[in-house]
Design a protein around this motif. Structure first.
Motif, PDB file in Angstrom:
ATOM      1  N   LEU A  98       0.828  -1.198   0.000  1.00  0.00           N
ATOM      2  CA  LEU A  98       0.000   0.000   0.000  1.00  0.00           C
ATOM      3  C   LEU A  98       0.867   1.254   0.000  1.00  0.00           C
ATOM      4  O   LEU A  98       1.921   1.299   0.642  1.00  0.00           O
ATOM      5  N   ASP A  99       0.364   2.264  -0.693  1.00  0.00           N
ATOM      6  CA  ASP A  99       1.102   3.504  -0.903  1.00  0.00           C
ATOM      7  C   ASP A  99       0.141   4.665  -0.662  1.00  0.00           C
ATOM      8  O   ASP A  99      -1.012   4.616  -1.094  1.00  0.00           O
ATOM      9  N   THR A 100       0.607   5.724  -0.030  1.00  0.00           N
ATOM     10  CA  THR A 100      -0.249   6.875   0.236  1.00  0.00           C
ATOM     11  C   THR A 100      -0.402   7.790  -0.980  1.00  0.00           C
ATOM     12  O   THR A 100      -1.199   8.720  -0.957  1.00  0.00           O
ATOM     13  N   SER A 101       0.334   7.513  -2.048  1.00  0.00           N
ATOM     14  CA  SER A 101       0.241   8.341  -3.242  1.00  0.00           C
ATOM     15  C   SER A 101      -1.144   8.249  -3.873  1.00  0.00           C
ATOM     16  O   SER A 101      -1.835   7.247  -3.740  1.00  0.00           O
ATOM     17  N   VAL A 102      -1.543   9.283  -4.584  1.00  0.00           N
ATOM     18  CA  VAL A 102      -2.829   9.259  -5.290  1.00  0.00           C
ATOM     19  C   VAL A 102      -2.705   8.608  -6.662  1.00  0.00           C
ATOM     20  O   VAL A 102      -3.719   8.336  -7.316  1.00  0.00           O
ATOM     21  N   VAL A 103      -1.484   8.352  -7.087  1.00  0.00           N
ATOM     22  CA  VAL A 103      -1.281   7.675  -8.361  1.00  0.00           C
ATOM     23  C   VAL A 103      -0.527   6.376  -8.117  1.00  0.00           C
ATOM     24  O   VAL A 103       0.161   6.222  -7.103  1.00  0.00           O
ATOM     25  N   VAL A 104      -0.646   5.452  -9.058  1.00  0.00           N
ATOM     26  CA  VAL A 104       0.073   4.182  -8.935  1.00  0.00           C
ATOM     27  C   VAL A 104       1.546   4.423  -9.230  1.00  0.00           C
ATOM     28  O   VAL A 104       1.890   4.963 -10.289  1.00  0.00           O
ATOM     29  N   ARG A 105       2.392   4.023  -8.321  1.00  0.00           N
ATOM     30  CA  ARG A 105       3.829   4.170  -8.503  1.00  0.00           C
ATOM     31  C   ARG A 105       4.478   2.801  -8.626  1.00  0.00           C
ATOM     32  O   ARG A 105       3.992   1.825  -8.073  1.00  0.00           O
ATOM     33  N   THR A 106       5.572   2.752  -9.339  1.00  0.00           N
ATOM     34  CA  THR A 106       6.194   1.471  -9.640  1.00  0.00           C
ATOM     35  C   THR A 106       7.441   1.193  -8.806  1.00  0.00           C
ATOM     36  O   THR A 106       8.002   0.113  -8.898  1.00  0.00           O
ATOM     37  N   THR A 107       7.853   2.151  -7.986  1.00  0.00           N
ATOM     38  CA  THR A 107       9.092   2.015  -7.219  1.00  0.00           C
ATOM     39  C   THR A 107       8.831   1.363  -5.872  1.00  0.00           C
ATOM     40  O   THR A 107       8.035   1.849  -5.076  1.00  0.00           O
ATOM     41  N   THR A 108       9.533   0.280  -5.627  1.00  0.00           N
ATOM     42  CA  THR A 108       9.341  -0.522  -4.418  1.00  0.00           C
ATOM     43  C   THR A 108       9.485   0.302  -3.144  1.00  0.00           C
ATOM     44  O   THR A 108       8.662   0.202  -2.230  1.00  0.00           O
ATOM     45  N   SER A 109      10.498   1.124  -3.096  1.00  0.00           N
ATOM     46  CA  SER A 109      10.828   1.848  -1.860  1.00  0.00           C
ATOM     47  C   SER A 109       9.794   2.902  -1.478  1.00  0.00           C
ATOM     48  O   SER A 109       9.818   3.406  -0.350  1.00  0.00           O
ATOM     49  N   LEU A 110       8.901   3.237  -2.379  1.00  0.00           N
ATOM     50  CA  LEU A 110       7.900   4.277  -2.098  1.00  0.00           C
ATOM     51  C   LEU A 110       6.667   3.727  -1.382  1.00  0.00           C
ATOM     52  O   LEU A 110       5.840   4.496  -0.901  1.00  0.00           O
ATOM     53  N   TYR A 111       6.538   2.424  -1.306  1.00  0.00           N
ATOM     54  CA  TYR A 111       5.376   1.817  -0.671  1.00  0.00           C
ATOM     55  C   TYR A 111       5.588   1.725   0.843  1.00  0.00           C
ATOM     56  O   TYR A 111       6.679   1.406   1.310  1.00  0.00           O
ATOM     57  N   ASP A 112       4.498   1.951   1.577  1.00  0.00           N
ATOM     58  CA  ASP A 112       4.601   2.056   3.034  1.00  0.00           C
ATOM     59  C   ASP A 112       4.381   0.748   3.772  1.00  0.00           C
ATOM     60  O   ASP A 112       4.983   0.509   4.819  1.00  0.00           O
ATOM     61  N   TYR A 113       3.489  -0.069   3.271  1.00  0.00           N
ATOM     62  CA  TYR A 113       3.130  -1.309   3.966  1.00  0.00           C
ATOM     63  C   TYR A 113       3.191  -2.480   2.997  1.00  0.00           C
ATOM     64  O   TYR A 113       2.810  -2.342   1.829  1.00  0.00           O
ATOM     65  N   TRP A 114       3.633  -3.628   3.527  1.00  0.00           N
ATOM     66  CA  TRP A 114       3.858  -4.815   2.699  1.00  0.00           C
ATOM     67  C   TRP A 114       3.237  -6.047   3.322  1.00  0.00           C
ATOM     68  O   TRP A 114       3.223  -6.201   4.551  1.00  0.00           O
ATOM     69  N   GLY A 115       2.737  -6.921   2.442  1.00  0.00           N
ATOM     70  CA  GLY A 115       2.311  -8.236   2.875  1.00  0.00           C
ATOM     71  C   GLY A 115       3.508  -9.145   3.089  1.00  0.00           C
ATOM     72  O   GLY A 115       4.659  -8.774   2.806  1.00  0.00           O
ATOM     73  N   GLN A 116       3.230 -10.339   3.554  1.00  0.00           N
ATOM     74  CA  GLN A 116       4.305 -11.269   3.918  1.00  0.00           C
ATOM     75  C   GLN A 116       4.898 -11.990   2.728  1.00  0.00           C
ATOM     76  O   GLN A 116       5.947 -12.624   2.840  1.00  0.00           O
ATOM     77  N   GLY A 117       4.238 -11.928   1.603  1.00  0.00           N
ATOM     78  CA  GLY A 117       4.717 -12.622   0.413  1.00  0.00           C
ATOM     79  C   GLY A 117       4.033 -13.975   0.268  1.00  0.00           C
ATOM     80  O   GLY A 117       3.717 -14.639   1.249  1.00  0.00           O
ATOM     81  N   ASN A 118       3.824 -14.355  -0.976  1.00  0.00           N
ATOM     82  CA  ASN A 118       3.101 -15.587  -1.268  1.00  0.00           C
ATOM     83  C   ASN A 118       3.745 -16.245  -2.486  1.00  0.00           C
ATOM     84  O   ASN A 118       3.868 -15.621  -3.532  1.00  0.00           O
ATOM     85  N   GLN A 119       4.140 -17.499  -2.340  1.00  0.00           N
ATOM     86  CA  GLN A 119       4.844 -18.185  -3.426  1.00  0.00           C
ATOM     87  C   GLN A 119       3.872 -18.621  -4.519  1.00  0.00           C
ATOM     88  O   GLN A 119       2.843 -19.252  -4.234  1.00  0.00           O
ATOM     89  N   VAL A 120       4.217 -18.293  -5.735  1.00  0.00           N
ATOM     90  CA  VAL A 120       3.505 -18.777  -6.917  1.00  0.00           C
ATOM     91  C   VAL A 120       4.522 -19.517  -7.773  1.00  0.00           C
ATOM     92  O   VAL A 120       5.554 -18.951  -8.155  1.00  0.00           O
ATOM     93  N   THR A 121       4.224 -20.784  -8.073  1.00  0.00           N
ATOM     94  CA  THR A 121       5.108 -21.599  -8.892  1.00  0.00           C
ATOM     95  C   THR A 121       4.344 -22.114 -10.092  1.00  0.00           C
ATOM     96  O   THR A 121       3.285 -22.728  -9.937  1.00  0.00           O
ATOM     97  N   VAL A 122       4.881 -21.841 -11.276  1.00  0.00           N
ATOM     98  CA  VAL A 122       4.244 -22.262 -12.519  1.00  0.00           C
ATOM     99  C   VAL A 122       5.131 -23.314 -13.168  1.00  0.00           C
ATOM    100  O   VAL A 122       6.286 -23.027 -13.530  1.00  0.00           O
TER     101      VAL A 122
END
Length: 124
Positions: A98-122
């Motif tokens: 989640l990011d407090t910006s009003v626009v979608v940003r692509t830079t990882t470091s700009l996001y404030d909160y993160w989930g724990q991660g989820n493995q996807v294997t194809v």
């Protein structure tokens, strides 16, 4: 403090589909732009796509455009990543953020909160 809990990953054959969910708690979900990122084995975390606060706008990386769809339900404090036509190169740990910006940003470091991660294997 906002907390994000992801679910829905797993193992799927190439060409198959998966849907990831990311449920937020501890904050006002609709105040945040949401993004999905992934980290393939041995590589850096990369932007997959994002969705605006209201859900009216989405933006995708070229590598997933036309195959992945992001949506959100602000009443349920949840953002989703629908992944179709999966390829082996989509294998990664997927993260919501989640990011407090009003626009979608692509830079990882700009996001404030993160989930724990989820493995996807194809598999091929």
């Amino acid at each position: 403090q906002v907390q994000l809990v992801e679910s829905g990953g797993g193992l799927v054959q190439a060409g198959g589909s998966l849907r990831l969910s990311c449920a937020a708690s501890g904050g006002t979900f609709s105040w945040y732009t949401a993004g999905w990122f992934r980290q393939p084995p041995g590589k850096e975390r990369e932007f997959v796509g994002g969705i605006s606060r209201s859900g009216s706008g989405t933006y995708y990386a070229d590598s997933v455009k036309g195959r992945f769809t992001i949506s959100r339900d602000n009443a349920k404090n949840t953002v989703y990543l629908q992944m179709n036509s999966l390829k082996p190169e989509d294998t990664a740990v997927y993260y919501c953020a989640l990011d407090t910006s009003v626009v979608v940003r692509t830079t990882t470091s700009l996001y404030d909160y993160w989930g724990q991660g989820n493995q996807v294997t194809v598999s091929s």
